[in-house]
Design an enzyme around this catalytic site. Structure first.
Site, PDB file in Angstrom:
ATOM      1  N   HIS A 218       0.824  -1.312  -0.282  1.00 54.68           N
ATOM      2  CA  HIS A 218      -0.050  -0.511  -0.007  1.00 54.68           C
ATOM      3  C   HIS A 218       0.594   1.176  -0.089  1.00 54.68           C
ATOM      4  CE1 HIS A 218      -4.139  -1.355   0.808  1.00 54.68           C
ATOM      5  NE2 HIS A 218      -3.098  -2.776   1.145  1.00 54.68           N
TER       6      HIS A 218
ATOM      7  N   ASP B 215       3.407   9.414  -0.496  1.00 57.44           N
ATOM      8  CA  ASP B 215       2.760   8.711  -0.231  1.00 57.44           C
ATOM      9  C   ASP B 215       1.949   7.606  -1.411  1.00 57.44           C
ATOM     10  OD1 ASP B 215      -0.072   8.361   0.974  1.00 57.44           O
ATOM     11  OD2 ASP B 215      -0.885   9.896   1.230  1.00 57.44           O
TER      12      ASP B 215
HETATM   13  P1  ADQ Z   1      -3.158   6.193   4.586  1.00 58.58           P
HETATM   14  O1  ADQ Z   1      -1.369   6.579   4.914  1.00 58.58           O
HETATM   15  O2  ADQ Z   1      -4.032   6.219   5.821  1.00 58.58           O
HETATM   16  O3  ADQ Z   1      -3.326   4.793   3.708  1.00 58.58           O
HETATM   17  P2  ADQ Z   1      -4.576   7.545   3.232  1.00 58.58           P
HETATM   18  O4  ADQ Z   1      -5.051   6.741   1.311  1.00 58.58           O
HETATM   19  O5  ADQ Z   1      -5.163   8.933   2.866  1.00 58.58           O
HETATM   20  O6  ADQ Z   1      -3.941   7.676   3.975  1.00 58.58           O
HETATM   21  O7  ADQ Z   1      -6.297   6.727   3.651  1.00 58.58           O
HETATM   22  C1  ADQ Z   1      -6.630   7.337   4.649  1.00 58.58           C
HETATM   23  C2  ADQ Z   1      -7.686   7.031   5.178  1.00 58.58           C
HETATM   24  O8  ADQ Z   1      -8.506   7.120   6.489  1.00 58.58           O
HETATM   25  C3  ADQ Z   1      -9.247   7.820   4.334  1.00 58.58           C
HETATM   26  O9  ADQ Z   1     -10.136   7.388   3.888  1.00 58.58           O
HETATM   27  C4  ADQ Z   1      -9.299   8.917   5.466  1.00 58.58           C
HETATM   28  O10 ADQ Z   1     -11.126   9.569   5.207  1.00 58.58           O
HETATM   29  C5  ADQ Z   1      -9.147   7.882   6.517  1.00 58.58           C
HETATM   30  N1  ADQ Z   1      -9.720   9.290   7.535  1.00 58.58           N
HETATM   31  C6  ADQ Z   1      -7.875  10.222   7.335  1.00 58.58           C
HETATM   32  N2  ADQ Z   1      -8.611  11.238   8.520  1.00 58.58           N
HETATM   33  C7  ADQ Z   1      -9.834  11.248   9.201  1.00 58.58           C
HETATM   34  C8  ADQ Z   1     -10.516  11.495   9.760  1.00 58.58           C
HETATM   35  N3  ADQ Z   1     -10.033  12.850  10.410  1.00 58.58           N
HETATM   36  N4  ADQ Z   1     -11.608  11.011  10.076  1.00 58.58           N
HETATM   37  C9  ADQ Z   1     -12.285   9.652   9.301  1.00 58.58           C
HETATM   38  N5  ADQ Z   1     -11.562   9.217   9.064  1.00 58.58           N
HETATM   39  C10 ADQ Z   1     -10.004   9.681   8.469  1.00 58.58           C
HETATM   40  C11 ADQ Z   1      -2.317   3.957   3.434  1.00 58.58           C
HETATM   41  C12 ADQ Z   1      -1.283   4.297   2.444  1.00 58.58           C
HETATM   42  C13 ADQ Z   1      -1.800   5.099   1.641  1.00 58.58           C
HETATM   43  C14 ADQ Z   1      -3.183   4.259   0.533  1.00 58.58           C
HETATM   44  C15 ADQ Z   1      -3.303   3.676   1.358  1.00 58.58           C
HETATM   45  C16 ADQ Z   1      -4.746   2.562   0.881  1.00 58.58           C
HETATM   46  O11 ADQ Z   1      -1.038   5.342   3.454  1.00 58.58           O
HETATM   47  O12 ADQ Z   1      -1.187   5.635   0.639  1.00 58.58           O
HETATM   48  O13 ADQ Z   1      -3.520   5.272  -0.268  1.00 58.58           O
HETATM   49  O14 ADQ Z   1      -3.213   2.944   2.618  1.00 58.58           O
HETATM   50  O15 ADQ Z   1      -3.934   1.593   0.174  1.00 58.58           O
END
Ligand code: ADQ
Length: 462
Positions: free
Chosen positions: A157, A365
């Site tokens: 990921h 990311d």
């Molecule tokens: P993350 O590093 O966690 O994921 P991201 O892909 O942006 O980063 O996903 C975050 C998730 O958490 C989103 O669905 C978001 O809505 C949720 N989230 C964040 N803050 C929140 C809040 N305050 N309240 C509720 N929900 C919140 C890792 C990798 C990424 C990759 C994903 C999936 O680092 O690059 O996209 O896995 O593979």
């Protein structure tokens, strides 16, 4: 039909509770497994005095979860240690934050063995196994040692780091070699896949074959790029749900005619939050006559709070948001609303919908789902503007966002200004160019593409 066994570090059964610090991985997996009839195996998040190998099987929200508890030392060395103090920073290009410690190695190996020991008895001959992320790279090797011949796929990921950074990891050779115990190794983007290939070509006698296959260490694996998506349909519906309408109304009152810029991220140094605050401050400094037209809502639930580098970034952001607010606020306006908590999906969707600008500025990311969620939540008649780091995997797909270099405060400040001034026809044109991809390349397509590619890999002859 064969069953799908998904394995990831944490198993978080889907609930309707606030998402908390739940990351993209668990959100996406819960959505992907629903109605598939598969099993989701991993750590419960609980600690136990002595590891027993007991599996807790539960059926919740349409999926079967199988979880094990880990010992305190496992959590310290494997999860906080090798996974999050070694691999996470290294794979996000932060060798300055990377800790190298043999005890972490040992804990990582031990927990992967524990996963394999407990998983083997529940594997049936036709099952296909899909292992997720950097916590579990050696799992296929451990399963093979225990006689498992099933198809096993791996999906990373996060980014794959440049070869010269990876070379700083002691025993990186073994880590890379063990990926050849999988049948298919998937990455978020072609960039990370190429980085993996380049490393192999540089450090081993690897040979690249047709259609993404690579031969090294006497084994051939398939590789590919499988960009993860969101459950776009349900996210769009969430933004229009009655619950979201209540939040949108409340927000509209609180905004009081101003334009809102929103950031939503786990509180992680890879997300570029410090650079974002500084870029926004630059905008305030450059545009004093306009600054009170806007404010930044930054939602950042803390994660991995046991780790020093996370405590540091948290306190840095506390200081920085306090300093910027102290310097610029008026009695009836603060430039940054900084919130350290999670929100349920529909509230998040309502927040995105209300924001004129989505500000997504990771320094690195794998993909970034927030960028896609922001696009999905917009009102087609009056969409907002996505400002996106060119170092997020998502920037390869969302090319109609305002793409910026997150290290440059000027670029962030200029993009904010451009976003605020952008006329409706341009906002619509850019959004329309992005929404189709977000809807079509959703989480179901990601899962289907990966599983089909895994099923299509020729039988192994080891
Ligand atoms: P993350 O590093 O966690 O994921 P991201 O892909 O942006 O980063 O996903 C975050 C998730 O958490 C989103 O669905 C978001 O809505 C949720 N989230 C964040 N803050 C929140 C809040 N305050 N309240 C509720 N929900 C919140 C890792 C990798 C990424 C990759 C994903 C999936 O680092 O690059 O996209 O896995 O593979």
């Amino acid at each position: 039909m064969s069953r799908l066994i998904v394995v990831s570090n944490r198993v978080t059964a889907p609930t309707n509770q606030p998402a908390g610090g739940q990351g993209g991985l668990s959100v996406a997996l819960a959505e992907a497994l629903r109605e598939y009839g598969g099993i989701w195996f991993g750590w419960s998040g609980e600690r136990t005095l002595e590891f027993t190998g007991h599996i807790d099987m539960q059926r919740t929200g349409g999926i079967t979860t199988a979880t094990i508890d880990l010992e305190e030392q496992d959590v310290e060395e494997y999860y906080n240690g090798y996974a999050n103090k070694t691999l996470w920073p290294l794979f996000h290009y932060r060798i300055d934050l990377t800790e190298y410690d043999r005890n972490f190695d040992a804990g990582y190996a031990r927990v992967n063995q524990r996963f394999a020991d407990t998983l083997v008895p529940i594997i049936e001959p036709d099952d296909i196994i899909w292992v997720h992320d950097y916590h579990l790279i050696p799992l296929a090797g451990e399963l093979r040692k225990r006689g498992v011949t099933n198809r096993i796929g791996f999906f990373l990921h996060i980014p794959w780091p440049p070869s010269r950074l990876l070379a700083t990891l002691p025993r990186h050779e073994a880590l890379v070699e063990t990926l050849f115990d999988y049948d298919l190794v998937g990455f978020q983007t072609t960039e990370w896949r190429e980085s993996f290939r380049d490393h192999l070509l540089r450090e081993t006698d690897a040979v690249e074959g047709e259609g993404g296959s690579i031969t090294a260490f006497g084994k051939t694996i398939a590789t590919g790029a499988f960009p993860i998506g969101i459950d776009a349909q349900s996210f769009m519906e969430a933004a229009d749900s009655p619950e979201a309408l209540v939040i949108r109304k409340r927000m509209a009152e609180s905004i009081n005619g101003r334009q809102m810029i929103v950031g939503v991220d786990r509180l992680d140094y890879s997300k570029g939050l410090e650079e974002r605050f500084l870029g926004y401050e630059r905008f305030l400094a450059d545009n004093p006559e306009r600054s009170e037209e806007v404010f930044l809502l930054q939602v950042a639930p803390p994660t991995r709070g046991d780790i020093g580098s996370y405590q540091e970034i948290r306190s840095k952001l506390d200081t920085l948001s306090g300093r910027i607010n102290g310097a610029y606020a008026e009695f009836d306006w603060v430039p940054i609303r900084y919130v350290n908590r999670g929100y349920p999906r529909h509230e998040l969707a309502a927040i995105y919908r209300t924001a004129r600008i989505g500000l997504v500025t990771p320094l690195r990311d794998g993909m970034n789902l927030v960028a896609k969620e922001y696009v999905a939540a917009q009102d087609p008649a009056n969409p907002g503007v996505l400002i996106l780091s060119r170092f997020a995997g998502a920037s390869l797909q969302l090319t109609d966002a305002l793409l910026i270099n997150p290290y440059s405060q000027e670029e962030i400040a200029d993009a904010i200004k451009q976003g605020l001034d952008m006329p409706l026809p341009e906002r619509k044109r850019r959004w329309e160019a992005m929404i189709d991809g977000v809807v079509n390349d959703d989480v179901v397509k990601w899962r289907t593409d990966f599983v089909e590619a895994l099923e299509a890999v020729p039988e192994r002859i080891d």
